[in-house]
Design a protein around this motif. Structure first.
Motif, mmCIF file in Angstrom:
data_model
loop_
_atom_site.group_PDB
_atom_site.id
_atom_site.type_symbol
_atom_site.label_atom_id
_atom_site.label_comp_id
_atom_site.label_asym_id
_atom_site.label_seq_id
_atom_site.Cartn_x
_atom_site.Cartn_y
_atom_site.Cartn_z
ATOM 1 N N THR A 23 0.820 -1.210 0.000
ATOM 2 C CA THR A 23 0.000 0.000 0.000
ATOM 3 C C THR A 23 0.858 1.265 0.000
ATOM 4 O OG1 THR A 23 -0.123 0.126 2.416
ATOM 5 C CG2 THR A 23 -1.841 -1.177 1.284
ATOM 6 N N GLN A 24 0.243 2.341 -0.435
ATOM 7 C CA GLN A 24 0.890 3.650 -0.447
ATOM 8 C C GLN A 24 1.303 4.038 0.970
ATOM 9 O OE1 GLN A 24 0.556 5.884 -3.452
ATOM 10 N NE2 GLN A 24 1.187 7.790 -2.537
ATOM 11 N N GLU A 25 0.404 3.843 1.921
ATOM 12 C CA GLU A 25 0.709 4.205 3.315
ATOM 13 C C GLU A 25 1.888 3.401 3.850
ATOM 14 O OE1 GLU A 25 -1.218 3.826 7.773
ATOM 15 O OE2 GLU A 25 -2.564 3.785 6.053
ATOM 16 N N GLY A 26 1.860 2.088 3.633
ATOM 17 C CA GLY A 26 2.917 1.229 4.165
ATOM 18 C C GLY A 26 4.273 1.494 3.536
ATOM 19 N N LEU A 27 4.336 1.463 2.213
ATOM 20 C CA LEU A 27 5.629 1.681 1.545
ATOM 21 C C LEU A 27 6.113 3.111 1.722
ATOM 22 C CD1 LEU A 27 5.062 -0.513 -1.614
ATOM 23 C CD2 LEU A 27 6.810 -0.861 0.146
ATOM 24 N N GLY A 28 5.185 4.053 1.920
ATOM 25 C CA GLY A 28 5.579 5.430 2.198
ATOM 26 C C GLY A 28 6.240 5.579 3.550
ATOM 27 N N ALA A 29 5.836 4.764 4.502
ATOM 28 C CA ALA A 29 6.436 4.797 5.834
ATOM 29 C C ALA A 29 7.719 3.981 5.908
ATOM 30 C CB ALA A 29 5.438 4.277 6.872
ATOM 31 N N VAL A 30 7.852 3.006 5.010
ATOM 32 C CA VAL A 30 8.975 2.069 5.067
ATOM 33 C C VAL A 30 10.101 2.424 4.103
ATOM 34 C CG1 VAL A 30 9.625 -0.333 4.600
ATOM 35 C CG2 VAL A 30 7.534 0.169 5.883
ATOM 36 N N TRP A 31 9.773 2.827 2.846
ATOM 37 C CA TRP A 31 10.798 2.929 1.809
ATOM 38 C C TRP A 31 11.067 4.352 1.356
ATOM 39 C CZ3 TRP A 31 10.802 0.285 -3.643
ATOM 40 C CH2 TRP A 31 12.116 -0.006 -4.017
ATOM 41 N N THR A 32 10.070 5.043 0.862
ATOM 42 C CA THR A 32 10.227 6.439 0.436
ATOM 43 C C THR A 32 8.887 7.149 0.582
ATOM 44 O OG1 THR A 32 10.838 7.956 -1.350
ATOM 45 C CG2 THR A 32 9.847 5.871 -2.021
ATOM 46 N N THR A 33 8.930 8.399 0.966
ATOM 47 C CA THR A 33 7.693 9.161 1.152
ATOM 48 C C THR A 33 7.132 9.665 -0.178
ATOM 49 O OG1 THR A 33 8.936 11.202 1.537
ATOM 50 C CG2 THR A 33 8.351 9.892 3.480
ATOM 51 N N LYS A 34 7.918 9.570 -1.233
ATOM 52 C CA LYS A 34 7.502 10.040 -2.556
ATOM 53 C C LYS A 34 7.206 8.825 -3.434
ATOM 54 C CE LYS A 34 10.505 14.069 -2.184
ATOM 55 N NZ LYS A 34 11.649 14.776 -2.791
ATOM 56 N N GLU A 130 5.939 -3.345 13.816
ATOM 57 C CA GLU A 130 5.924 -3.611 15.259
ATOM 58 C C GLU A 130 5.653 -2.364 16.093
ATOM 59 O OE1 GLU A 130 9.030 -7.399 15.243
ATOM 60 O OE2 GLU A 130 9.576 -5.580 16.331
ATOM 61 N N ASP A 131 6.182 -1.224 15.677
ATOM 62 C CA ASP A 131 6.120 -0.016 16.512
ATOM 63 C C ASP A 131 5.348 1.142 15.882
ATOM 64 O OD1 ASP A 131 7.847 -1.399 18.259
ATOM 65 O OD2 ASP A 131 9.613 -0.623 17.207
ATOM 66 N N GLY A 132 4.934 0.991 14.615
ATOM 67 C CA GLY A 132 4.148 2.028 13.969
ATOM 68 C C GLY A 132 4.947 3.124 13.299
ATOM 69 N N GLU A 133 6.279 2.978 13.267
ATOM 70 C CA GLU A 133 7.109 4.011 12.635
ATOM 71 C C GLU A 133 8.282 3.378 11.901
ATOM 72 O OE1 GLU A 133 9.529 8.100 13.745
ATOM 73 O OE2 GLU A 133 8.173 7.215 15.217
ATOM 74 N N GLY A 134 8.304 3.574 10.578
ATOM 75 C CA GLY A 134 9.413 3.086 9.774
ATOM 76 C C GLY A 134 10.468 4.159 9.614
ATOM 77 N N LEU A 135 11.420 3.881 8.753
ATOM 78 C CA LEU A 135 12.495 4.827 8.485
ATOM 79 C C LEU A 135 12.658 4.951 6.965
ATOM 80 C CD1 LEU A 135 14.648 6.634 9.808
ATOM 81 C CD2 LEU A 135 16.213 4.683 9.696
ATOM 82 N N PRO A 136 11.787 5.759 6.321
ATOM 83 C CA PRO A 136 11.889 5.895 4.868
ATOM 84 C C PRO A 136 13.148 6.644 4.456
ATOM 85 C CG PRO A 136 10.282 7.446 5.738
ATOM 86 C CD PRO A 136 10.721 6.569 6.889
ATOM 87 N N TYR A 137 13.477 6.523 3.201
ATOM 88 C CA TYR A 137 14.685 7.110 2.622
ATOM 89 C C TYR A 137 14.911 8.554 3.073
ATOM 90 C CZ TYR A 137 17.722 9.141 -0.896
ATOM 91 O OH TYR A 137 18.730 9.825 -1.523
ATOM 92 N N GLN A 138 13.869 9.365 3.013
ATOM 93 C CA GLN A 138 14.034 10.788 3.317
ATOM 94 C C GLN A 138 14.398 11.064 4.773
ATOM 95 O OE1 GLN A 138 11.619 9.486 1.433
ATOM 96 N NE2 GLN A 138 11.944 10.482 -0.535
ATOM 97 N N ASN A 139 14.189 10.112 5.648
ATOM 98 C CA ASN A 139 14.500 10.292 7.067
ATOM 99 C C ASN A 139 15.809 9.603 7.484
ATOM 100 O OD1 ASN A 139 12.050 11.571 7.092
ATOM 101 N ND2 ASN A 139 10.994 9.990 8.237
ATOM 102 N N ARG A 140 16.450 8.914 6.556
ATOM 103 C CA ARG A 140 17.685 8.208 6.876
ATOM 104 C C ARG A 140 18.893 9.114 6.784
ATOM 105 N NH1 ARG A 140 18.096 2.985 3.337
ATOM 106 N NH2 ARG A 140 20.145 3.048 4.260
ATOM 107 N N LYS A 141 19.922 8.773 7.531
ATOM 108 C CA LYS A 141 21.206 9.463 7.439
ATOM 109 C C LYS A 141 22.147 8.550 6.656
ATOM 110 C CE LYS A 141 20.677 11.926 11.755
ATOM 111 N NZ LYS A 141 21.206 12.165 13.092
ATOM 112 N N PHE A 142 22.778 9.115 5.656
ATOM 113 C CA PHE A 142 23.695 8.331 4.814
ATOM 114 C C PHE A 142 25.113 8.788 5.036
ATOM 115 C CE2 PHE A 142 19.637 7.816 2.745
ATOM 116 C CZ PHE A 142 19.654 6.512 2.348
#
Length: 142
Positions: A23-34, A130-142
Motif C-alpha cells: 500500500t501507499q501508506e505502508g511503503l511510504g512509511a517504510v521505503w520512500t515518502t515520494k 511492530e512499533d508504527g514508525e518506519g524509516l523511509p529514505y528521506q528520514n535516513r542518514k547516509f
C-alpha cells in the motif's frame, strides 16, 4: 547472475506486513515518502529517491499474505530488468519475510550498496509493523 537475499522476522500479523508491502501508506512509511502505489497486478508502482531517474516497478504477482513480485522497468541501469520478491509466512505470532532481488547481471559496488540498503529496508519494515514508525529514505542518514 547475482541475487540479493535477506530474511527478517517481524512480530506482527501477516496481514499487517502484507499491507505494509503493498500500500501507499505502508511503503511510504517504510521505503520512500515520494511514491504512487496500488496493490494491483500490472500496476506500475513509482518510487522517488531524489535521484535523476525515479524507479518504476511493475507489479507481477500478488498472492494475499503470501507473495509479492515486482519487475523493475525504470531505475538505475543496474536495476532495470531485475525482479524483487517478498515471500511471507507466519508462525506463532511472527511473520517471516524473505526478500530477494534477483537478475543482477554482475556483482558491482552498486550491488553491494543495494544489498546493505535492502537490509535497512527490512529493518524499517520491522519497526513500522511492530512499533508504527518506519524509516523511509528521506528520514535516513547516509
Amino acid at each position: 547472475m547475482e541475487k540479493i537475499e535477506h530474511i527478517n522476522y517481524i512480530k506482527s500479523p501477516i496481514e499487517v506486513v502484507y499491507n505494509a508491502l503493498t500500500t501507499q501508506e505502508g511503503l511510504g512509511a517504510v521505503w520512500t515518502t515520494k511514491l504512487v502505489v496500488e496493490p494491483k497486478v500490472n500496476f506500475i508502482n513509482e518510487f522517488d529517491f531524489d535521484d535523476d531517474y525515479g524507479t518504476k516497478m511493475q507489479v507481477e504477482e500478488l498472492t494475499k499474505n503470501e507473495r509479492i513480485v515486482w519487475n523493475c522497468i525504470l531505475s538505475d541501469g543496474e536495476w532495470v530488468g531485475t525482479g524483487i520478491s517478498f515471500d511471507l509466512s507466519h508462525k506463532e505470532g511472527v511473520t517471516a519475510v524473505v526478500l530477494k532481488h534477483f537478475g543482477w547481471r554482475e556483482l558491482t559496488e552498486f550491488y553491494r550498496w543495494c544489498n546493505y540498503n535492502w537490509a535497512m529496508f527490512l529493518l524499517s519494515l520491522k519497526t513500522y509493523c511492530e512499533d508504527g514508525e518506519g524509516l523511509p529514505y528521506q528520514n535516513r542518514k547516509f
